[in-house]
Design a protein around this motif. Structure first.
Motif, short mmCIF file in Angstrom:
data_model
loop_
_atom_site.label_atom_id
_atom_site.label_comp_id
_atom_site.label_asym_id
_atom_site.label_seq_id
_atom_site.Cartn_x
_atom_site.Cartn_y
_atom_site.Cartn_z
N ARG A 1 -2.24 14.25 8.79
CA ARG A 1 -1.29 13.18 8.54
C ARG A 1 -1.99 11.87 8.80
N ALA A 2 -1.64 10.86 8.05
CA ALA A 2 -2.23 9.54 8.30
C ALA A 2 -1.84 9.06 9.70
N PHE A 3 -2.79 8.46 10.38
CA PHE A 3 -2.58 8.03 11.76
C PHE A 3 -1.37 7.12 11.88
N GLY A 4 -1.19 6.23 10.97
CA GLY A 4 -0.07 5.29 11.02
C GLY A 4 1.28 5.91 10.76
N ALA A 5 1.31 7.17 10.34
CA ALA A 5 2.57 7.86 10.06
C ALA A 5 3.07 8.65 11.26
N LEU A 6 2.36 8.58 12.37
CA LEU A 6 2.71 9.35 13.57
C LEU A 6 2.86 8.45 14.78
N VAL A 7 3.75 8.85 15.66
CA VAL A 7 3.74 8.33 17.02
C VAL A 7 2.87 9.28 17.83
N MET A 8 1.94 8.75 18.59
CA MET A 8 1.02 9.57 19.37
C MET A 8 1.28 9.36 20.85
N GLY A 9 1.10 10.42 21.62
CA GLY A 9 1.36 10.28 23.05
C GLY A 9 0.59 11.28 23.88
N ALA B 1 8.36 5.75 20.72
CA ALA B 1 7.95 6.71 21.74
C ALA B 1 9.16 7.46 22.29
N ARG B 2 8.97 8.70 22.64
CA ARG B 2 10.02 9.52 23.25
C ARG B 2 9.45 10.11 24.53
N ARG B 3 10.27 10.22 25.55
CA ARG B 3 9.77 10.67 26.85
C ARG B 3 10.04 12.14 27.14
N THR B 4 10.81 12.79 26.27
CA THR B 4 11.17 14.19 26.49
C THR B 4 10.26 15.09 25.67
N PRO B 5 9.59 16.07 26.31
CA PRO B 5 8.64 16.90 25.56
C PRO B 5 9.24 17.57 24.33
N ALA C 1 2.55 6.65 25.46
CA ALA C 1 2.66 6.81 24.02
C ALA C 1 2.38 5.48 23.33
N ILE C 2 1.96 5.60 22.07
CA ILE C 2 1.75 4.43 21.24
C ILE C 2 2.57 4.64 19.97
N SER C 3 3.47 3.69 19.72
CA SER C 3 4.38 3.85 18.59
C SER C 3 3.68 3.45 17.28
N ARG C 4 4.39 3.62 16.18
CA ARG C 4 3.84 3.26 14.89
C ARG C 4 3.70 1.76 14.73
N SER C 5 4.38 1.01 15.59
CA SER C 5 4.20 -0.45 15.58
C SER C 5 3.16 -0.87 16.61
N ALA C 6 2.43 0.11 17.16
CA ALA C 6 1.38 -0.15 18.16
C ALA C 6 1.94 -0.67 19.46
N SER C 7 3.17 -0.36 19.75
CA SER C 7 3.77 -0.70 21.04
C SER C 7 3.46 0.42 22.02
N ASN C 8 2.96 0.07 23.20
CA ASN C 8 2.57 1.07 24.20
C ASN C 8 3.64 1.27 25.26
N THR C 9 3.80 2.51 25.69
CA THR C 9 4.76 2.85 26.73
C THR C 9 4.05 3.70 27.78
N TYR C 10 4.38 3.46 29.05
CA TYR C 10 3.74 4.20 30.14
C TYR C 10 4.77 4.70 31.13
#
Length: 123
Positions: A27-35, A103-107, A50-59
């Motif tokens: 999948r294209a990197f920009g089409a995924l939220v990664m965490g 980003a989502r915090r629940t596995p 996590a890093i959202s598709r808008s490049a917003s980071n959550t910790y």
């Protein structure tokens, strides 16, 4: 089908640093939220960052100020730079991804998982 492959775990002394990598394919990197999640022995899997598709980071609060997530779209890879490591950071670290936007915090809200990489921090 999205595949995630982690690397970069290992053994480090308290106060040290490690950088984890997660290469995504399918999948294209920009089409995924990664965490990143982690799971210590006898504990539930917990959200790390996590890093959202808008490049917003959550910790997670436990890693804020010590860990930094970043992404390289050219390499389809997300990184987790871990500094000032503590023994309580010891766990198997899992890369995860989903097709949503934020980003989502629940596995169980994440669709794709890597195989995990062990991080051990000695005191």
């Amino acid at each position: 089908q999205v595949q995630l492959v982690e690397s970069g775990g290992g053994l480090v002394q308290a106060g040290g640093s490690l950088r984890l990598s997660c290469a995504a394919s399918g999948r294209a990197f920009g089409a995924l939220v990664m965490g990143w999640f982690r799971q210590a022995p006898g504990k539930e899997r917990e959200f790390v960052s996590a890093i959202s598709r808008s490049a917003s980071n959550t910790y997670a609060d436990s890693v804020k100020g010590r860990f930094t997530i970043s992404g390289d779209s050219a390499k389809n890879t997300v990184y987790l730079q871990m500094n000032s490591l503590k023994p309580e950071d010891t766990a198997v670290y899992y890369c995860a991804a989903h097709d949503g936007f934020w980003a989502r915090r629940t596995p169980n809200e994440w669709e794709y998982w890597g195989q995990g990489t062990q991080v051990t921090v000695s005191s």
